[in-house]
Structures are given as C-alpha cells and as structure tokens.
Design a protein around this motif. Structure first.
Motif, PDB file in Angstrom:
ATOM      1  N   LEU A 126       0.833  -1.205   0.000  1.00  0.00           N
ATOM      2  CA  LEU A 126       0.000   0.000   0.000  1.00  0.00           C
ATOM      3  C   LEU A 126       0.865   1.252   0.000  1.00  0.00           C
ATOM      4  CD1 LEU A 126      -2.748  -1.050   2.588  1.00  0.00           C
ATOM      5  CD2 LEU A 126      -2.904  -1.101   0.094  1.00  0.00           C
ATOM      6  N   LEU A 127       1.892   1.264   0.823  1.00  0.00           N
ATOM      7  CA  LEU A 127       2.772   2.425   0.890  1.00  0.00           C
ATOM      8  C   LEU A 127       3.534   2.627  -0.408  1.00  0.00           C
ATOM      9  CD1 LEU A 127       4.252   1.959   4.484  1.00  0.00           C
ATOM     10  CD2 LEU A 127       2.345   3.421   3.790  1.00  0.00           C
ATOM     11  N   ALA A 128       3.870   1.523  -1.061  1.00  0.00           N
ATOM     12  CA  ALA A 128       4.666   1.613  -2.289  1.00  0.00           C
ATOM     13  C   ALA A 128       3.921   2.324  -3.409  1.00  0.00           C
ATOM     14  CB  ALA A 128       5.076   0.211  -2.747  1.00  0.00           C
ATOM     15  N   THR A 129       2.592   2.426  -3.315  1.00  0.00           N
ATOM     16  CA  THR A 129       1.836   3.119  -4.354  1.00  0.00           C
ATOM     17  C   THR A 129       2.094   4.620  -4.342  1.00  0.00           C
ATOM     18  OG1 THR A 129      -0.127   3.522  -2.970  1.00  0.00           O
ATOM     19  CG2 THR A 129       0.012   1.396  -4.136  1.00  0.00           C
ATOM     20  N   GLY A 130       2.580   5.141  -3.231  1.00  0.00           N
ATOM     21  CA  GLY A 130       2.806   6.574  -3.108  1.00  0.00           C
ATOM     22  C   GLY A 130       1.536   7.381  -2.940  1.00  0.00           C
ATOM     23  N   ARG A 131       0.399   6.722  -2.711  1.00  0.00           N
ATOM     24  CA  ARG A 131      -0.887   7.410  -2.628  1.00  0.00           C
ATOM     25  C   ARG A 131      -1.379   7.567  -1.195  1.00  0.00           C
ATOM     26  NH1 ARG A 131      -3.238   8.157  -7.432  1.00  0.00           N
ATOM     27  NH2 ARG A 131      -5.345   8.372  -6.540  1.00  0.00           N
ATOM     28  N   LEU A 132      -0.573   7.161  -0.241  1.00  0.00           N
ATOM     29  CA  LEU A 132      -0.992   7.239   1.158  1.00  0.00           C
ATOM     30  C   LEU A 132       0.021   8.029   1.977  1.00  0.00           C
ATOM     31  CD1 LEU A 132      -2.070   3.519   1.702  1.00  0.00           C
ATOM     32  CD2 LEU A 132      -3.564   5.466   1.178  1.00  0.00           C
ATOM     33  N   PRO A 133      -0.454   8.839   2.924  1.00  0.00           N
ATOM     34  CA  PRO A 133       0.474   9.529   3.822  1.00  0.00           C
ATOM     35  C   PRO A 133       1.107   8.526   4.781  1.00  0.00           C
ATOM     36  CG  PRO A 133      -1.786   9.874   4.551  1.00  0.00           C
ATOM     37  CD  PRO A 133      -1.867   9.142   3.230  1.00  0.00           C
ATOM     38  N   ARG A 134       2.287   8.856   5.257  1.00  0.00           N
ATOM     39  CA  ARG A 134       2.989   7.986   6.210  1.00  0.00           C
ATOM     40  C   ARG A 134       2.914   8.630   7.592  1.00  0.00           C
ATOM     41  NH1 ARG A 134       6.875   4.588   3.818  1.00  0.00           N
ATOM     42  NH2 ARG A 134       6.770   4.609   1.555  1.00  0.00           N
ATOM     43  N   ARG A 135       1.928   8.156   8.363  1.00  0.00           N
ATOM     44  CA  ARG A 135       1.746   8.683   9.715  1.00  0.00           C
ATOM     45  C   ARG A 135       1.552   7.525  10.687  1.00  0.00           C
ATOM     46  NH1 ARG A 135      -2.125  12.126   6.960  1.00  0.00           N
ATOM     47  NH2 ARG A 135      -3.724  10.691   7.760  1.00  0.00           N
ATOM     48  N   PRO A 136       2.167   7.594  11.856  1.00  0.00           N
ATOM     49  CA  PRO A 136       1.922   6.554  12.854  1.00  0.00           C
ATOM     50  C   PRO A 136       0.545   6.704  13.483  1.00  0.00           C
ATOM     51  CG  PRO A 136       3.368   8.236  13.749  1.00  0.00           C
ATOM     52  CD  PRO A 136       3.165   8.583  12.300  1.00  0.00           C
ATOM     53  N   ASP A 137      -0.036   5.599  13.862  1.00  0.00           N
ATOM     54  CA  ASP A 137      -1.284   5.609  14.631  1.00  0.00           C
ATOM     55  C   ASP A 137      -0.906   5.641  16.105  1.00  0.00           C
ATOM     56  OD1 ASP A 137      -3.507   4.236  16.217  1.00  0.00           O
ATOM     57  OD2 ASP A 137      -4.493   4.577  14.302  1.00  0.00           O
ATOM     58  N   ASP A 138      -1.050   6.785  16.732  1.00  0.00           N
ATOM     59  CA  ASP A 138      -0.546   6.961  18.092  1.00  0.00           C
ATOM     60  C   ASP A 138      -1.263   6.075  19.103  1.00  0.00           C
ATOM     61  OD1 ASP A 138       1.287   8.744  17.166  1.00  0.00           O
ATOM     62  OD2 ASP A 138       0.338  10.536  18.007  1.00  0.00           O
ATOM     63  N   THR A 139      -2.527   5.785  18.871  1.00  0.00           N
ATOM     64  CA  THR A 139      -3.252   4.895  19.788  1.00  0.00           C
ATOM     65  C   THR A 139      -2.645   3.505  19.774  1.00  0.00           C
ATOM     66  OG1 THR A 139      -5.315   6.135  19.540  1.00  0.00           O
ATOM     67  CG2 THR A 139      -5.480   3.858  20.307  1.00  0.00           C
ATOM     68  N   THR A 140      -2.353   3.004  18.586  1.00  0.00           N
ATOM     69  CA  THR A 140      -1.739   1.683  18.480  1.00  0.00           C
ATOM     70  C   THR A 140      -0.350   1.681  19.085  1.00  0.00           C
ATOM     71  OG1 THR A 140      -3.000   1.235  16.469  1.00  0.00           O
ATOM     72  CG2 THR A 140      -1.062  -0.131  16.866  1.00  0.00           C
ATOM     73  N   VAL A 141       0.420   2.738  18.848  1.00  0.00           N
ATOM     74  CA  VAL A 141       1.755   2.845  19.443  1.00  0.00           C
ATOM     75  C   VAL A 141       1.654   2.825  20.967  1.00  0.00           C
ATOM     76  CG1 VAL A 141       3.767   4.344  19.734  1.00  0.00           C
ATOM     77  CG2 VAL A 141       2.763   4.034  17.463  1.00  0.00           C
ATOM     78  N   TYR A 142       0.704   3.557  21.520  1.00  0.00           N
ATOM     79  CA  TYR A 142       0.545   3.577  22.979  1.00  0.00           C
ATOM     80  C   TYR A 142       0.175   2.204  23.520  1.00  0.00           C
ATOM     81  CZ  TYR A 142      -1.238   4.536  27.624  1.00  0.00           C
ATOM     82  OH  TYR A 142      -1.454   4.494  28.988  1.00  0.00           O
ATOM     83  N   ARG A 143      -0.793   1.563  22.912  1.00  0.00           N
ATOM     84  CA  ARG A 143      -1.226   0.257  23.405  1.00  0.00           C
ATOM     85  C   ARG A 143      -0.079  -0.750  23.354  1.00  0.00           C
ATOM     86  NH1 ARG A 143      -6.389  -1.367  23.638  1.00  0.00           N
ATOM     87  NH2 ARG A 143      -6.014  -3.240  22.400  1.00  0.00           N
ATOM     88  N   TYR A 144       0.745  -0.641  22.344  1.00  0.00           N
ATOM     89  CA  TYR A 144       1.914  -1.520  22.226  1.00  0.00           C
ATOM     90  C   TYR A 144       2.933  -1.215  23.315  1.00  0.00           C
ATOM     91  CZ  TYR A 144       6.389  -3.093  20.178  1.00  0.00           C
ATOM     92  OH  TYR A 144       7.616  -3.649  19.950  1.00  0.00           O
TER      93      TYR A 144
END
Length: 651
Positions: A164-182
């Motif tokens: 998905l990222l390789a398409t260049g059509r999506l922003p690259r942002r972390p999901d902070d909720t997932t980072v916190y839960r991890y």
C-alpha cells in the motif's frame, strides 16, 4: 501462497502504476508468477508462489463466462470435497488447483461460499459487470489483508502494508493509539487498527464490499463464532468415543495440510504441539502413506536452539528426533545476538509493524534456513490458544469452577495443578519483587502522550475457559503470532501452514466439555490423550511450557552498546512518545545489574524507533522484502477485462 493487491475507484490509466508498485513490493510473496487484471474502475494484482497445480493455477483467474475475476492468497484444504459437490451440480474444471474451486464456489454460492472453506485465505473477487469487488479473510485470520482510502476516495487493498505504501498514494503517519497500546500494554493486532494511521486490517471472518464509487462496507460473514457459543452451551462428555473423534479430526487436519507439489517440512520447537505434528508425519512415512509424498524419503525439521541458555529446548528436540529415528533429518539453527544487530533493518522491514519481543527474530532465522530445503512449513501455531497451553489458563479454569459452584472439583483441580501454580506463583512473586526496583514503562513514556491515551485499557475474560480461548484465538493473542509467521515465511518465499487452526478440529473440541481442554491437572488434555505412545514421555508429560523466545536478557547484555546507540540517538530524543533521559537511565541501570525496566520494554522502545526510521521518516526507494531488487522485477502479465473472455480460465 501468494500476494494480492488492487484498487477500486480509479481509472485504468491512474491505476496501472498502482498495480505495478504493489507487484514489485510483494514480489517475495510469490516469485513464481505475477499478473494483473483491470476492469470497470477496479484493478487486481497477484504474485504467485506455486504450490498446487503449478502449471495451470495462474492468477488473476477469470470465470468461464468472463464475469468474475479472482486474486487469491492461501490454501483451501477441503477443495477436493467442494470440487466434487460443484461437479455434481454441473460445473466442469480445467485445472486441478484449489483456486479454480474457490472461484467456482463464489460463482455458485456468493459470499456464503467463504464459510464453506476450511483453510487459510485472503481473496479479492471482482464482478466485471458491476465493478464491485468483494474481499474476504479466513475465519482465523491466518492470511493478511489490509485496506486504506486513497486521495481520490479510492479503496486500496493488499496482503502487506508495504504494498500500500509503495503506491505513493498514502500519507505515512503513525497511529498513536496503536503505538501507545503496544508500549504500555504489550498488545497489537487485536483490532482493525494498524501502526499506520489510515491503514486498517480486515479482521478474521470478515468481508468487505467495495463499490466503484469508492464506498466500502465491512461486515462479518462467518457463522463460526456463534456456532462455537452454541456448542459450548451444550457440551458432550469427554469419554473414550470423544477422544477417538478428536484424534481423527487432528489426524485429518495434519494430513490435509500435506497436499503440495513442492517439498514440505516442519518446525520443531520441542514443545508438545510441534512435536505432535512431527511425530504424526513420521508415522505416515513409516506407513508409506501416499499423503506423505511431499515430505520425500525423510522429514526435514527445523529448530532454533540456544545452548547453555535457560530457554533452550534442544533436549526435547533431540528426544523427538530419537523417537523418529532415521526418517527425520533435524536442522538446528543457532540465532545469535550479533545476528540480530546485523539484521535489524531487514527484520523490521520484514515485519512492517513492531513485534512484541525478539522471539520472532528466532523464527525469522529458522525460516531462512528452512527455505534452502523446503517451500512449505508446518508448525504448531494456535494450539496454545485452542487447548489452553499457557499457565494462566489454569487460573481461569479454577475461577470458572468456583463461579459454577463446583467447589469440590475446584479443590481437586487445585491440588492436581499445584506444581504449575507453584511455578506461576513463584514467577509472579519474583516479578513483583523485581518490580520494586524496576522502572515501570509508564515512567519512561512522555506524560502528555500517556495522558492523551489514558483511557486505553485491556479487558480479559477471567472465569470462562472457552470464552477466554475464543478471545485469544480471534483477537488478543493469536493474530499477532500469525502475523509474525506470515511475514517471516513470506520473506523467504515460503508457505506456512498451521494444522491446529482447522475448522473441523475446532468444532470437534468445542462440542466437548471443558475437561477435554483442561482437567485432571492437565492442560491440552485431548491432545495428550491422542498422542499417548506417539511422543517420548519427557515431551508428552511435560508441564513446564516455554514460549518460543530468545534468551533476551543475555542477548541485550551482549549487544547493549548497539542498543544504547539507538536509544541515545537524536531521532529517539525527538519522538513524542517517551522521555529519553529516563529511558537511558533505566537502560544503564539494567546493564549495571540494578534491575530497572524489563528487556521487553526496551525492545518495544527500540522496535518503535527503528520502525519509525524505516517506514515513517523517509520514503525508501522500495519497500520490498526478500532478495533481489524490486526495480528488476519482470513486468506483470497484464489481463484486460475488455480483451479477455472465457479463454482466460486457468491463467
């Protein structure tokens, strides 16, 4: 095993580079072939790892009337039974592949076909008339599928986030909720959210209906979960007949996963689960069963061992090997901390999201070695969640007995499980004592970041064994382990198969009362009963389960300089998630033997930092994993909905 991808809601000109980028990014998932198909505002891409009907199972596969197109990743093990049923209904087949059966089943039964499949799959089937695309993922979530919305409102989907990222059509942002839960709770993969903001995973047993205008409807398709609740509400006694039924279901599940035109091997950890598979296959070889043809003359097994370390299980591996004699060839792999440092970049890129510990790196090493000998690997993943393999399940069992008012039985189970509970209690007491001198992870996190996510808590089932196992099978525990295995096997262009995650085996177990799972002082009781005489006693009667881990503490002390370099870096300092000074102080105390935080906490911090560097901070030239350059990938075979018709069946 394959990689799939595609879009809905783009025109063919805009979509062509999207499919090309996805194909390049997932080449490692299927080096044996590739193809694309474009239709009315949709496009499908496919990378093939050929396992069954290697000559004729190419994809995307088009139905005989040209209406439906399938891109499919996985194996449906009951495809022969489904094929026979479809043949009786008048369908003819041009290949021997399970892919054609999956497509024919969808043609006949629509989305109801998915619950007929016993196997692992993630698929996309497009309707060339309406432009609608239906996605589906197997009931256990063994095979991955991710979705995102692009800048034109289109829906993008792929096996891996990297595609998905390789398409260049999506922003690259972390999901902070997932980072916190991890970071805080040591969990991930338990919801549809990923570590990437805006990218979600299709949950197990769910489908997504994608319309040409870009709208998407996601909903469960499976009746399995309701069926399990019903079976659990009216359990049958665990008697001799029940033991025989479970043993047959287990044997069938293992045999089904041997269908292959390429070599099949096994992972052998030394635990009860993988040893059961290895010993069962050895018995088939001894019987000269036709089912064992893909094993060759000798079964190839692969084991990670850590000589001299507390978690080394080499003696159990050797015991199984001795029982199997000359029909088994054991390949031992020796992961080392220096190797972890050298391969951190590739390992992080392989997993694409953070992992809970360094344990998956040991699996990465095993799969790399296995890929030099076999293309398909069987292992025991899922048996712990199916059969209460972890010590805390004993407490859930005792609480359930108390809740039901069966105090006499609870007392008996308590006495029979005293040794397991003693080890569990000793560990918890020791952990509590260490905690007094240990820096909690909350002290290492940035206060504003922690406050913003303070409402993120964990809820677990505490007094119902089957409800707890269902939660761990489909949400809390197993999804993360399945992700590790999928990425590690596919990194080396291998297919991983998990016999314990079998629909019929699960149903056979859930029909029985809980004593088939945990009772008389034993967990995995039905499995132990069905393997009596098959396994060496030290494996069959083993009670001190060790998870698939590395000797992480010893490793971190060995490579502490490399880890500290990451933790003291300017990029680590500038993240909004933690306090660098507190992290470095705790890490230095750990190295000095003063307690401080646990190694898994340090690993999570390091893993997030490296993940951010790899996927968020920069846009790499390619996000592929596996050998070779993505730029050197061959141009995909292109099919156009306007130019192909019935002759496209079979690829």
């Amino acid at each position: 095993m394959c990689g799939i991808g595609g879009y809905v809601g783009l025109d063919e000109v805009t979509g062509a580079p999207v499919l090309a980028a996805m194909t390049r990014a997932q080449r490692h998932r299927g080096p044996d072939g590739d193809g694309t198909f474009t239709g009315r505002a949709f496009g499908l891409a496919h990378q093939r790892l050929a396992i069954i009907d290697r000559a004729r199972g190419a994809q995307p596969m088009v139905s005989p009337d040209g209406r439906y197109v399938l891109s499919y990743n996985g194996e449906v093990y009951n495809y022969r039974d489904l094929r026979a049923e479809l043949t009786m209904a008048g369908r003819t087949f041009r290949t021997d592949s399970d892919t054609e059966v999956v497509l024919a089943a969808y043609e006949r039964w629509g989305t109801a076909a998915f619950d007929r499949f016993n196997g692992m799959f993630a698929l996309a089937v497009a309707d060339t008339v309406t432009g609608r695309v239906v996605l589906a993922r197997d009931q256990f979530g063994i095979k991955p599928l991710h979705l995102a919305t692009g800048p034109a409102g289109e829906t993008l989907f792929a096996s891996e986030i990297g595609a998905l990222l390789a398409t260049g059509r999506l922003p690259r942002r972390p999901d902070d909720t997932t980072v916190y839960r991890y970071l805080r709770h040591r969990v991930h993969d338990d919801t549809e959210r990923t570590f990437f903001d805006g990218i979600r995973r299709l949950l197990p047993g769910h489908l997504a209906i994608l319309e040409p205008d870009g709208t998407a409807t996601v909903e469960p398709y499976t009746h399995l979960y309701a069926e399990l609740r019903d079976l659990a509400s009216r359990p049958q006694p665990y008697d001799a007949a029940a033991r025989e039924r479970f043993a047959r279901a287990l044997s069938t599940a293992i045999r089904l996963r041997l269908v292959s035109e390429v070599p099949v091997g096994t992972a052998l950890s030394g635990g009860l689960d993988s040893s059961t598979i290895v010993a069962s296959l050895d018995r088939l070889l001894g019987q000269q069963s036709s089912d064992a043809g893909a094993l060759g003359s000798r079964q190839q097994t692969f084991s990670a061992v850590f000589p001299g370390q507390i978690n080394d299980e080499e003696r159990y591996v050797d015991a199984v090997a001795a029982r199997c004699s000359d029909r088994l060839r054991v390949h031992k792999v020796y992961p080392e901390p220096e190797g972890l440092v050298a391969e951190l970049t590739d390992f992080v890129r392989t997993q694409q999201e953070p992992v809970i510990s360094t344990g998956p790196y040991a699996q990465y090493c095993v799969m790399r070695q296995a890929s030099r000998h076999v293309t398909v690997m069987l292992d025991g993943q899922g048996a712990d969640e199916l059969l209460a393999g972890y010590a805390p399940y004993v407490l859930v069992h005792l609480r359930e007995l108390r809740r039901s008012g069966d105090n006499r039985r609870a007392a008996g189970e308590l006495a029979r499980s005293a040794d397991v509970l003693w080890r569990l209690g000793r560990f918890r007491v020791a952990d509590s004592l260490r905690r007094r001198s240990r820096t909690p992870i909350t002290d290492l996190l940035d206060p504003d970041f922690a406050a913003a996510h303070a409402d993120e808590t964990l809820q677990v089932v505490r007094d119902d064994v089957k409800r707890r196992l269902e939660d761990d099978l489909f949400r809390q525990s197993l999804p993360a382990l399945l992700r590790y295995e999928d990425r590690n096997t596919m990194r080396f262009s291998m297919e991983g198969r998990v016999p314990f995650l079998d629909m019929d085996l699960l149903r056979a177990l859930w029909r029985l009362d809980n004593s088939a799972i945990i009772g008389a002082g034993w967990n995995k009781r039905a499995l132990r009963d069905s393997t009596a005489g098959l396994l060496p006693s030290k494996v069959h009667r083993r009670r001190n389960k060790i998870g698939f881990t590395t000797p992480e503490r010893a490793w971190f002390l060995t490579i502490h300089e490399s880890l500290r370099e990451i933790l003291s870096s300017p990029s680590f300092r500038d993240r909004p998630y933690w306090r660098q000074e507190a992290v470095l102080r705790a890490f230095d105390d750990f190295v000095a033997g003063k307690g401080a935080a646990e190694t898994m906490a340090f690993w999570r911090l390091v893993n997030v930092e490296l993940w951010l560097r790899t996927f968020i901070d920069t846009v790499p030239a390619t996000l592929r994993t596996g050998s070779g350059s993505a730029e050197q990938a061959p141009t995909p075979q292109r099919l156009s909905g306007r130019r192909t018709g019935p002759t496209a069946v079979g690829g």
